[in-house]
Design a protein around this motif. Structure first.
Motif, PDB file in Angstrom:
ATOM      1  N   MET A 198       3.874  47.709  19.760  1.00  0.00           N
ATOM      2  CA  MET A 198       3.874  47.112  21.090  1.00  0.00           C
ATOM      3  C   MET A 198       4.538  47.963  22.087  1.00  0.00           C
ATOM      4  SD  MET A 198       5.810  44.097  22.849  1.00  0.00           S
ATOM      5  CE  MET A 198       7.213  45.062  22.912  1.00  0.00           C
ATOM      6  N   GLN A 199       3.611  47.990  23.339  1.00  0.00           N
ATOM      7  CA  GLN A 199       4.086  48.898  24.466  1.00  0.00           C
ATOM      8  C   GLN A 199       3.992  48.123  25.571  1.00  0.00           C
ATOM      9  OE1 GLN A 199       1.102  52.242  24.671  1.00  0.00           O
ATOM     10  NE2 GLN A 199       1.667  53.333  22.758  1.00  0.00           N
ATOM     11  N   VAL A 200       5.260  48.040  26.156  1.00  0.00           N
ATOM     12  CA  VAL A 200       5.185  47.363  27.437  1.00  0.00           C
ATOM     13  C   VAL A 200       4.815  47.921  28.609  1.00  0.00           C
ATOM     14  CG1 VAL A 200       6.976  46.257  29.122  1.00  0.00           C
ATOM     15  CG2 VAL A 200       7.215  46.175  26.407  1.00  0.00           C
ATOM     16  N   ASP A 201       3.692  47.311  29.434  1.00  0.00           N
ATOM     17  CA  ASP A 201       3.195  47.789  30.533  1.00  0.00           C
ATOM     18  C   ASP A 201       3.931  47.531  31.692  1.00  0.00           C
ATOM     19  OD1 ASP A 201       1.303  48.828  32.413  1.00  0.00           O
ATOM     20  OD2 ASP A 201       0.168  46.915  32.451  1.00  0.00           O
ATOM     21  N   ALA A 211      15.265  43.074  26.791  1.00  0.00           N
ATOM     22  CA  ALA A 211      15.380  43.266  25.088  1.00  0.00           C
ATOM     23  C   ALA A 211      14.109  43.397  24.294  1.00  0.00           C
ATOM     24  CB  ALA A 211      16.167  42.254  24.537  1.00  0.00           C
ATOM     25  N   ILE A 212      12.963  43.129  25.000  1.00  0.00           N
ATOM     26  CA  ILE A 212      11.658  43.464  24.177  1.00  0.00           C
ATOM     27  C   ILE A 212      11.483  44.787  24.141  1.00  0.00           C
ATOM     28  CG2 ILE A 212      10.171  43.629  26.322  1.00  0.00           C
ATOM     29  CD1 ILE A 212       8.247  41.760  25.017  1.00  0.00           C
ATOM     30  N   TYR A 213      12.019  45.847  24.790  1.00  0.00           N
ATOM     31  CA  TYR A 213      11.836  47.109  24.407  1.00  0.00           C
ATOM     32  C   TYR A 213      12.561  47.540  23.286  1.00  0.00           C
ATOM     33  CZ  TYR A 213      10.380  47.985  29.320  1.00  0.00           C
ATOM     34  OH  TYR A 213       9.437  48.084  30.378  1.00  0.00           O
ATOM     35  N   LYS A 214      13.712  47.064  22.886  1.00  0.00           N
ATOM     36  CA  LYS A 214      14.352  47.111  21.571  1.00  0.00           C
ATOM     37  C   LYS A 214      13.887  46.474  20.484  1.00  0.00           C
ATOM     38  CE  LYS A 214      18.163  44.830  21.399  1.00  0.00           C
ATOM     39  NZ  LYS A 214      18.161  43.574  20.219  1.00  0.00           N
ATOM     40  N   ASN A 215      13.522  45.157  20.783  1.00  0.00           N
ATOM     41  CA  ASN A 215      12.853  44.219  19.516  1.00  0.00           C
ATOM     42  C   ASN A 215      11.377  44.398  19.279  1.00  0.00           C
ATOM     43  OD1 ASN A 215      15.444  42.653  19.462  1.00  0.00           O
ATOM     44  ND2 ASN A 215      14.717  41.426  21.039  1.00  0.00           N
ATOM     45  N   LYS A 216      10.554  44.851  20.131  1.00  0.00           N
ATOM     46  CA  LYS A 216       9.177  45.105  19.827  1.00  0.00           C
ATOM     47  C   LYS A 216       8.377  43.927  19.674  1.00  0.00           C
ATOM     48  CE  LYS A 216       8.802  49.757  20.434  1.00  0.00           C
ATOM     49  NZ  LYS A 216       7.607  50.466  21.261  1.00  0.00           N
ATOM     50  N   SER A 217       9.106  42.732  20.171  1.00  0.00           N
ATOM     51  CA  SER A 217       8.549  41.356  19.818  1.00  0.00           C
ATOM     52  C   SER A 217       9.015  40.605  20.956  1.00  0.00           C
ATOM     53  CB  SER A 217       9.051  41.030  18.432  1.00  0.00           C
ATOM     54  OG  SER A 217       8.680  39.494  18.276  1.00  0.00           O
ATOM     55  N   PHE A 218       8.081  39.771  21.355  1.00  0.00           N
ATOM     56  CA  PHE A 218       8.458  38.687  22.444  1.00  0.00           C
ATOM     57  C   PHE A 218       9.155  37.611  21.980  1.00  0.00           C
ATOM     58  CE2 PHE A 218       7.201  35.061  25.510  1.00  0.00           C
ATOM     59  CZ  PHE A 218       7.553  35.790  26.540  1.00  0.00           C
ATOM     60  N   CYS A 268       7.267  37.586  34.207  1.00  0.00           N
ATOM     61  CA  CYS A 268       5.742  38.045  33.616  1.00  0.00           C
ATOM     62  C   CYS A 268       6.149  39.233  32.799  1.00  0.00           C
ATOM     63  CB  CYS A 268       5.018  38.365  34.900  1.00  0.00           C
ATOM     64  SG  CYS A 268       3.413  38.994  34.292  1.00  0.00           S
ATOM     65  N   VAL A 269       5.720  39.275  31.708  1.00  0.00           N
ATOM     66  CA  VAL A 269       5.571  40.342  30.710  1.00  0.00           C
ATOM     67  C   VAL A 269       4.151  40.770  30.350  1.00  0.00           C
ATOM     68  CG1 VAL A 269       6.502  41.184  28.379  1.00  0.00           C
ATOM     69  CG2 VAL A 269       7.904  39.627  29.829  1.00  0.00           C
ATOM     70  N   ARG A 270       3.887  42.006  30.695  1.00  0.00           N
ATOM     71  CA  ARG A 270       2.510  42.696  30.295  1.00  0.00           C
ATOM     72  C   ARG A 270       2.824  43.724  29.361  1.00  0.00           C
ATOM     73  NH1 ARG A 270      -1.378  41.801  34.488  1.00  0.00           N
ATOM     74  NH2 ARG A 270      -0.740  40.547  36.160  1.00  0.00           N
ATOM     75  N   ARG A 271       1.997  43.347  28.256  1.00  0.00           N
ATOM     76  CA  ARG A 271       2.208  44.459  27.142  1.00  0.00           C
ATOM     77  C   ARG A 271       0.814  44.741  26.337  1.00  0.00           C
ATOM     78  NH1 ARG A 271       3.876  39.459  26.256  1.00  0.00           N
ATOM     79  NH2 ARG A 271       3.708  38.392  24.077  1.00  0.00           N
ATOM     80  N   ILE A 272       0.607  45.844  25.785  1.00  0.00           N
ATOM     81  CA  ILE A 272      -0.548  45.943  24.832  1.00  0.00           C
ATOM     82  C   ILE A 272       0.090  45.807  23.310  1.00  0.00           C
ATOM     83  CG2 ILE A 272      -1.976  48.247  24.028  1.00  0.00           C
ATOM     84  CD1 ILE A 272      -2.485  47.320  26.896  1.00  0.00           C
ATOM     85  N   ARG A 273      -0.914  45.299  22.556  1.00  0.00           N
ATOM     86  CA  ARG A 273      -0.481  45.108  21.115  1.00  0.00           C
ATOM     87  C   ARG A 273      -1.386  46.300  20.390  1.00  0.00           C
ATOM     88  NH1 ARG A 273       2.080  40.466  20.561  1.00  0.00           N
ATOM     89  NH2 ARG A 273       2.639  41.457  18.471  1.00  0.00           N
ATOM     90  N   LEU A 274      -0.641  46.953  19.330  1.00  0.00           N
ATOM     91  CA  LEU A 274      -1.384  47.975  18.876  1.00  0.00           C
ATOM     92  C   LEU A 274      -1.244  47.748  17.155  1.00  0.00           C
ATOM     93  CD1 LEU A 274       0.496  50.965  20.360  1.00  0.00           C
ATOM     94  CD2 LEU A 274      -1.728  50.303  20.929  1.00  0.00           C
ATOM     95  N   ALA A 275      -2.532  47.849  16.583  1.00  0.00           N
ATOM     96  CA  ALA A 275      -2.560  47.762  14.997  1.00  0.00           C
ATOM     97  C   ALA A 275      -3.232  49.072  14.483  1.00  0.00           C
ATOM     98  CB  ALA A 275      -3.642  46.670  14.694  1.00  0.00           C
ATOM     99  N   ASN A 276      -2.620  49.546  13.516  1.00  0.00           N
ATOM    100  CA  ASN A 276      -2.803  50.968  12.997  1.00  0.00           C
ATOM    101  C   ASN A 276      -2.940  51.750  14.199  1.00  0.00           C
ATOM    102  OD1 ASN A 276      -2.603  49.579  10.705  1.00  0.00           O
ATOM    103  ND2 ASN A 276      -4.896  49.536  10.283  1.00  0.00           N
ATOM    104  N   ASN A 277      -2.102  51.945  15.337  1.00  0.00           N
ATOM    105  CA  ASN A 277      -2.014  52.714  16.137  1.00  0.00           C
ATOM    106  C   ASN A 277      -3.022  52.778  17.131  1.00  0.00           C
ATOM    107  OD1 ASN A 277       0.346  54.071  15.584  1.00  0.00           O
ATOM    108  ND2 ASN A 277      -0.763  55.162  14.027  1.00  0.00           N
TER     109      ASN A 277
END
Length: 237
Positions: A97-100, A155-162, A124-133
């Protein structure tokens, strides 16, 4: 007695190995029939048998007059889990996941969906979800700032999960209501991050997530790349 692997099976296994290792990625063009004939010293019939098997098993797709390409395997949503990440992991995807952007806003329309006062600030949290890059979805989550602050959600930057981030503050969703439609991405920034052209149609999902007490804790909007996403609904008669 040593077993000799048929040449068509050897070609097939080598291509599958290249796909699984990442040497061949979704959308990549594989070697042509003529190249593989020379490489393996086989006939056209042998190469075509390998290709036919791989196409039937959804590893490859043939485009007449152009070539044969690695398919984009779809993420098939079965609507059995609140967590999008969990469903991807169960299907064997490597996820990221990449936070926008993370921002605090005031929005009357979103406040109504969260059932909070119109003047209440919203995280408001905007993010890109990635699968196999590969970018497969753009998600926007909205939450009442009285539940989680903009500092806490970092903390989402550390957890990589909302949802892992919410769990750190004892915010636990138990069920969700989702509405599906088709919507074009008319925001050029979102289209760029999804690696699609502006105004491309996507699966658009509006989602309200509720806790055990029945309170709406999140309203989310997600654009899913239609080349990567499908939904299966099981109906009992």
């Amino acid at each position: 007695m040593e077993y000799k692997v048929p040449k068509y099976l050897q070609i097939k296994q080598d291509i599958i190995k290249a796909i699984k290792s990442g040497d061949l990625r979704p959308g990549d063009k594989v070697d042509s029939e003529s190249v593989l004939k020379k490489k393996y010293n086989v006939s056209t019939i042998t190469v075509r048998k390998a290709f036919n098997d791989l196409i039937n098993e959804d590893y490859l797709i043939g485009v007449q007059g152009v070539g044969t390409f690695v398919t984009k395997k779809q993420m098939n949503r079965k609507l059995t889990s609140i967590s999008f990440s969990d469903e991807l992991l169960q299907q064997g995807y490597k996820i990221d996941m990449q936070v926008d952007k993370i921002e605090e806003i005031v929005n009357e329309s979103i406040a109504e969906k969260l059932m909070i006062p119109h003047t209440q600030s919203i995280v408001c949290v905007r993010r890109i979800r990635l699968a196999n890059n590969e970018p497969i979805a753009y998600q926007i989550s909205y939450m009442d700032s009285s539940l989680i602050s903009i500092e806490q959600v970092q903390a989402i930057y550390k957890n990589k999960s909302f949802y892992k981030t919410l769990a750190e503050y004892d915010i636990v969703p138990v069920w969700a209501n989702e509405n599906y439609s088709v919507k074009a991405v008319n925001d050029s920034q979102i289209a760029k991050l999804m690696n699609i052209k502006k105004n491309t149609d996507t699966f658009f999902v509006k989602r309200s997530t509720v806790d055990e007490a029945g309170k709406i804790i999140e309203y989310a909007e997600t654009y899913f790349n239609k080349d990567w996403y499908s939904v299966t609904v099981e109906v009992k008669m």
